[in-house]
Design an enzyme around this catalytic site. Structure first.
Site, PDB file in Angstrom:
ATOM      1  N   ARG A   1      40.603  14.846  24.423  1.00  6.43           N
ATOM      2  CA  ARG A   1      41.584  15.571  25.251  1.00  6.43           C
ATOM      3  C   ARG A   1      41.189  17.015  25.516  1.00  6.43           C
ATOM      4  NH1 ARG A   1      45.027  12.689  21.928  1.00  6.43           N
ATOM      5  NH2 ARG A   1      45.739  10.800  22.947  1.00  6.43           N
TER       6      ARG A   1
ATOM      7  N   HIS B   1      30.393  18.080  54.690  1.00  9.91           N
ATOM      8  CA  HIS B   1      30.538  16.794  53.991  1.00  9.91           C
ATOM      9  C   HIS B   1      30.233  15.643  54.943  1.00  9.91           C
ATOM     10  CE1 HIS B   1      33.376  18.894  50.913  1.00  9.91           C
ATOM     11  NE2 HIS B   1      32.102  19.016  50.571  1.00  9.91           N
TER      12      HIS B   1
ATOM     13  N   HIS C   1      23.046  20.502  49.912  1.00  9.89           N
ATOM     14  CA  HIS C   1      24.432  20.861  50.204  1.00  9.89           C
ATOM     15  C   HIS C   1      24.529  22.170  51.005  1.00  9.89           C
ATOM     16  CE1 HIS C   1      28.716  21.348  49.779  1.00  9.89           C
ATOM     17  NE2 HIS C   1      28.535  22.514  49.172  1.00  9.89           N
TER      18      HIS C   1
ATOM     19  N   LYS D   1      36.557  23.510  38.256  1.00 11.96           N
ATOM     20  CA  LYS D   1      36.551  22.158  38.838  1.00 11.96           C
ATOM     21  C   LYS D   1      35.388  21.397  38.242  1.00 11.96           C
ATOM     22  CE  LYS D   1      38.527  22.600  43.456  1.00 11.96           C
ATOM     23  NZ  LYS D   1      38.240  22.389  44.894  1.00 11.96           N
TER      24      LYS D   1
ATOM     25  N   ASN E   1      36.487  26.308  51.320  1.00 16.55           N
ATOM     26  CA  ASN E   1      35.902  25.131  51.974  1.00 16.55           C
ATOM     27  C   ASN E   1      35.435  25.422  53.398  1.00 16.55           C
ATOM     28  OD1 ASN E   1      36.288  23.405  49.776  1.00 16.55           O
ATOM     29  ND2 ASN E   1      38.427  23.097  50.344  1.00 16.55           N
TER      30      ASN E   1
ATOM     31  N   GLU F   1      26.159  29.567  50.516  1.00 11.35           N
ATOM     32  CA  GLU F   1      27.494  29.811  49.942  1.00 11.35           C
ATOM     33  C   GLU F   1      27.774  31.321  49.866  1.00 11.35           C
ATOM     34  OE1 GLU F   1      29.557  27.326  49.380  1.00 11.35           O
ATOM     35  OE2 GLU F   1      28.328  25.546  48.965  1.00 11.35           O
TER      36      GLU F   1
ATOM     37  N   GLU G   1      44.330  24.787  43.614  1.00 10.40           N
ATOM     38  CA  GLU G   1      44.327  24.519  45.050  1.00 10.40           C
ATOM     39  C   GLU G   1      45.681  23.984  45.510  1.00 10.40           C
ATOM     40  OE1 GLU G   1      40.452  23.153  46.184  1.00 10.40           O
ATOM     41  OE2 GLU G   1      41.221  22.397  48.088  1.00 10.40           O
TER      42      GLU G   1
ATOM     43  N   ARG H   1      42.951  28.731  47.812  1.00 11.45           N
ATOM     44  CA  ARG H   1      41.639  28.308  47.330  1.00 11.45           C
ATOM     45  C   ARG H   1      40.894  27.490  48.389  1.00 11.45           C
ATOM     46  NH1 ARG H   1      39.825  26.300  41.220  1.00 11.45           N
ATOM     47  NH2 ARG H   1      37.686  25.837  41.797  1.00 11.45           N
TER      48      ARG H   1
ATOM     49  N   HIS I   1      32.850  23.320  55.105  1.00 11.04           N
ATOM     50  CA  HIS I   1      32.627  22.151  54.256  1.00 11.04           C
ATOM     51  C   HIS I   1      33.113  20.829  54.845  1.00 11.04           C
ATOM     52  CE1 HIS I   1      31.266  25.020  51.350  1.00 11.04           C
ATOM     53  NE2 HIS I   1      31.056  24.091  50.440  1.00 11.04           N
TER      54      HIS I   1
ATOM     55  N   LYS J   1      35.019  34.821  44.035  1.00  5.27           N
ATOM     56  CA  LYS J   1      35.554  33.498  43.689  1.00  5.27           C
ATOM     57  C   LYS J   1      36.661  33.635  42.648  1.00  5.27           C
ATOM     58  CE  LYS J   1      34.963  28.704  42.992  1.00  5.27           C
ATOM     59  NZ  LYS J   1      34.087  27.532  42.934  1.00  5.27           N
TER      60      LYS J   1
HETATM   61  N1  LIG Z   1      32.608  22.428  40.547  1.00 11.43           N
HETATM   62  C1  LIG Z   1      32.543  23.087  41.683  1.00 11.43           C
HETATM   63  O1  LIG Z   1      33.399  23.934  41.981  1.00 11.43           O
HETATM   64  C2  LIG Z   1      31.409  22.804  42.604  1.00 11.43           C
HETATM   65  C3  LIG Z   1      31.192  23.651  43.693  1.00 11.43           C
HETATM   66  C4  LIG Z   1      30.068  23.396  44.487  1.00 11.43           C
HETATM   67  C5  LIG Z   1      29.237  22.339  44.199  1.00 11.43           C
HETATM   68  N2  LIG Z   1      29.492  21.535  43.132  1.00 11.43           N
HETATM   69  C6  LIG Z   1      28.601  20.420  42.785  1.00 11.43           C
HETATM   70  O2  LIG Z   1      27.353  20.967  42.419  1.00 11.43           O
HETATM   71  C7  LIG Z   1      26.336  19.995  42.648  1.00 11.43           C
HETATM   72  C8  LIG Z   1      25.152  20.663  43.302  1.00 11.43           C
HETATM   73  O3  LIG Z   1      24.697  21.672  42.453  1.00 11.43           O
HETATM   74  P1  LIG Z   1      23.235  22.304  42.595  1.00 11.43           P
HETATM   75  O4  LIG Z   1      22.996  22.645  44.004  1.00 11.43           O
HETATM   76  O5  LIG Z   1      23.138  23.338  41.570  1.00 11.43           O
HETATM   77  O6  LIG Z   1      22.289  21.046  42.329  1.00 11.43           O
HETATM   78  P2  LIG Z   1      21.567  20.452  41.020  1.00 11.43           P
HETATM   79  O7  LIG Z   1      22.360  20.690  39.827  1.00 11.43           O
HETATM   80  O8  LIG Z   1      21.223  19.054  41.371  1.00 11.43           O
HETATM   81  O9  LIG Z   1      20.234  21.309  40.964  1.00 11.43           O
HETATM   82  C9  LIG Z   1      19.321  21.196  42.018  1.00 11.43           C
HETATM   83  C10 LIG Z   1      17.933  20.851  41.500  1.00 11.43           C
HETATM   84  O10 LIG Z   1      17.338  22.026  40.953  1.00 11.43           O
HETATM   85  C11 LIG Z   1      16.891  21.791  39.627  1.00 11.43           C
HETATM   86  N3  LIG Z   1      17.054  23.068  38.923  1.00 11.43           N
HETATM   87  C12 LIG Z   1      18.183  23.658  38.530  1.00 11.43           C
HETATM   88  N4  LIG Z   1      17.954  24.871  38.057  1.00 11.43           N
HETATM   89  C13 LIG Z   1      16.625  25.065  38.124  1.00 11.43           C
HETATM   90  C14 LIG Z   1      15.769  26.130  37.786  1.00 11.43           C
HETATM   91  N5  LIG Z   1      16.247  27.284  37.333  1.00 11.43           N
HETATM   92  N6  LIG Z   1      14.431  25.961  37.951  1.00 11.43           N
HETATM   93  C15 LIG Z   1      13.948  24.797  38.462  1.00 11.43           C
HETATM   94  N7  LIG Z   1      14.711  23.773  38.833  1.00 11.43           N
HETATM   95  C16 LIG Z   1      16.032  23.905  38.665  1.00 11.43           C
HETATM   96  C17 LIG Z   1      17.748  20.665  39.126  1.00 11.43           C
HETATM   97  O11 LIG Z   1      17.077  19.962  38.115  1.00 11.43           O
HETATM   98  C18 LIG Z   1      17.896  19.819  40.381  1.00 11.43           C
HETATM   99  O12 LIG Z   1      16.787  19.008  40.561  1.00 11.43           O
HETATM  100  C19 LIG Z   1      26.965  18.902  43.484  1.00 11.43           C
HETATM  101  O13 LIG Z   1      27.181  17.773  42.680  1.00 11.43           O
HETATM  102  C20 LIG Z   1      28.307  19.482  43.906  1.00 11.43           C
HETATM  103  O14 LIG Z   1      29.301  18.508  44.063  1.00 11.43           O
HETATM  104  C21 LIG Z   1      30.555  21.759  42.330  1.00 11.43           C
HETATM  105 ZN   LIG Z   2      29.753  24.178  48.775  1.00 13.00          ZN
END
Ligand SMILES: NC(=O)c1ccc[n+]([C@@H]2O[C@H](COP(=O)([O-])OP(=O)(O)OC[C@H]3O[C@@H](n4cnc5c(N)ncnc54)[C@H](O)[C@@H]3O)[C@@H](O)[C@H]2O)c1
Ligand SMILES: [Zn+2]
Length: 384
Positions: free
Chosen positions: A141, A273, A286, A163, A266, A205, A257, A262, A269, A247
């Site tokens: 939990r 998406h 992304h 999130k 988006n 972003e 949200e 919040r 977005h 943020k």
């Molecule tokens: N929770 C939220 O509020 C929120 C907001 C935006 C996006 N997201 C989520 O985040 C995800 C995307 O995140 P991301 O863009 O960080 O992608 P990711 O976590 O897949 O990282 C991208 C790639 O870079 C590599 N990597 C990471 N850090 C590195 C570093 N310092 N050196 C070398 N390689 C590195 C990772 O292994 C991966 O292959 C999606 O799933 C999305 O839904 C969540």
């Molecule tokens: Zn985004």
């Protein structure tokens, strides 16, 4: 134990200690769920940041195979303080945001065994953060978690706000929770190993924050685009801190949200998406989809008479300088529209968009006519 001294510094708090450069830039004020975000360029301040925030000596670090070296550095920084560290290294990639991988982490916590105070420490990008944060939200939990982001996207966006979630075969982030971390420790030195395309994707972003919340930030990006693209550490660190503050300011006013505030995050977005879904996940990163999505949203705002054309042009020029796409492929408009209708942010099939009203300000616009969206999509397709 007077190792910290707090000094107010240009809107942020500086954590001054001999031999560390850790800087607390922001605090997310959420009553008992409040937490700090530290921006640093090394690991030297990590123990000092983590120690008072973690109540257990046993921790689980979750990372992926592309960032192992950073996970090892985190473990090495924590070990001398007496932490007993379990590490889980997963394959990199969005596929890991699954119930199956969450289950592997539950098993690991059960074997440790974890108690209610055992912290989870994700070291990685948004994928690792969302997944490990979700596991922390649901195991026993709710376990505490301390986020250590290593992508620019995770530093400026996904690490702040609580999130967390995993994907369902029928949709991204369909299973999730709001679960705030106990802190976020950003070490900008980890960005050195981040692939170029991932770095640029994160910048989208940053541009988003400028358009929706901070005209000065946007102007700053216009001045600094080239030094940013070559990751000048000082410029990048300042920028991350500023984005985290932006943020945080939104999250603390609309944590779940609920008020629509919040939702401005988006911007771009709904389009993005749809591009990701129709192009196939992984075709565009992304942030790349968000870049083109912002241009579409801005064109839509123009069509609806909310902004002058010049504001769209400024975004196109800046995004292009940052190496981001501003046009879409000739994907079938009908498919894109269908994807937008399915988007979970769409309220019962009505198309709604976050649209700018001027630079640094945006709002949610309900009931946008499909014909206007169609027009914008057609005008944004790359002419072959
Ligand atoms: N929770 C939220 O509020 C929120 C907001 C935006 C996006 N997201 C989520 O985040 C995800 C995307 O995140 P991301 O863009 O960080 O992608 P990711 O976590 O897949 O990282 C991208 C790639 O870079 C590599 N990597 C990471 N850090 C590195 C570093 N310092 N050196 C070398 N390689 C590195 C990772 O292994 C991966 O292959 C999606 O799933 C999305 O839904 C969540
Ligand atoms: Zn985004």
């Amino acid at each position: 134990l007077h190792i910290f001294s707090w000094v107010e510094l240009s809107g942020g708090l500086r954590l001054a200690r001999k031999k560390t450069s850790a800087v607390i830039t922001s605090r997310v004020e959420l009553g008992s769920r409040s937490y700090d975000i530290a921006v640093s360029d090394d690991w030297a301040g990590l123990v000092l940041f983590a120690r008072p925030r973690l109540l257990s000596n046993r921790v689980l670090i979750v990372s992926d195979d592309q960032v192992q070296q950073h996970a090892r550095a985190v473990a090495a920084a924590l070990a001398p303080a007496g932490f007993e560290i379990a590490v889980s290294i997963l394959p990199a990639g969005e596929k890991q945001k699954s119930l199956a991988t969450a289950s592997i982490l539950y098993d690991q916590l059960a074997v440790m065994p974890a108690d209610r105070q055992t912290p989870v420490i994700p070291v990685g990008g948004g994928v690792i953060g969302d997944l490990a944060g979700f596991v922390a939200a649901t195991y026993a939990r709710g376990l505490p978690w301390l986020m250590v982001p290593t992508t620019l996207l995770a530093m400026v966006d996904s690490s702040v706000g609580g999130k967390v979630g995993i994907n369902h075969p029928r949709g991204k982030n369909l299973i999730g929770a709001f679960h705030q971390p106990v802190g976020v420790y950003i070490n900008t030195a980890t960005l050195v190993t981040l692939p170029e395309r991932e770095f640029r994707s994160g910048l989208a972003e940053v541009v988003k924050y400028g358009v929706i919340l901070d005209a000065d930030l946007f102007a700053y990006l216009e001045t600094e685009a080239e030094s940013l693209a070559c990751r000048d550490p000082k410029t990048v660190g300042e920028l991350i801190a500023r984005c985290c503050r932006l943020k945080a300011s939104i999250v603390q006013r609309d944590e779940r949200e609920e008020t629509g505030l919040r939702a401005v995050l988006n911007y771009g977005h709904t389009f993005a998406h749809a591009f990701e879904a129709v192009a196939g996940y992984g075709t565009w990163l992304h942030g790349e989809a968000v870049a083109a999505g912002m241009v579409c949203a801005s064109r839509l705002a123009e069509r609806l008479g909310r902004i002058p054309r010049e504001l769209t042009e400024r975004q196109v020029v800046l995004l292009t300088r940052l190496g981001l796409p501003t046009e879409i492929e000739s994907w079938p408009t009908t498919e894109l529209l269908a994807a937008m209708q399915r988007d979970k942010k769409t309220m019962s099939g009505h198309l709604r968009f976050v649209l700018p009203s001027r630079l640094g300000e945006a709002g949610l616009v309900e009931d946008v006519a499909e014909s206007d969206v169609r027009q914008v999509l057609d005008a944004s397709a790359r002419s072959s």
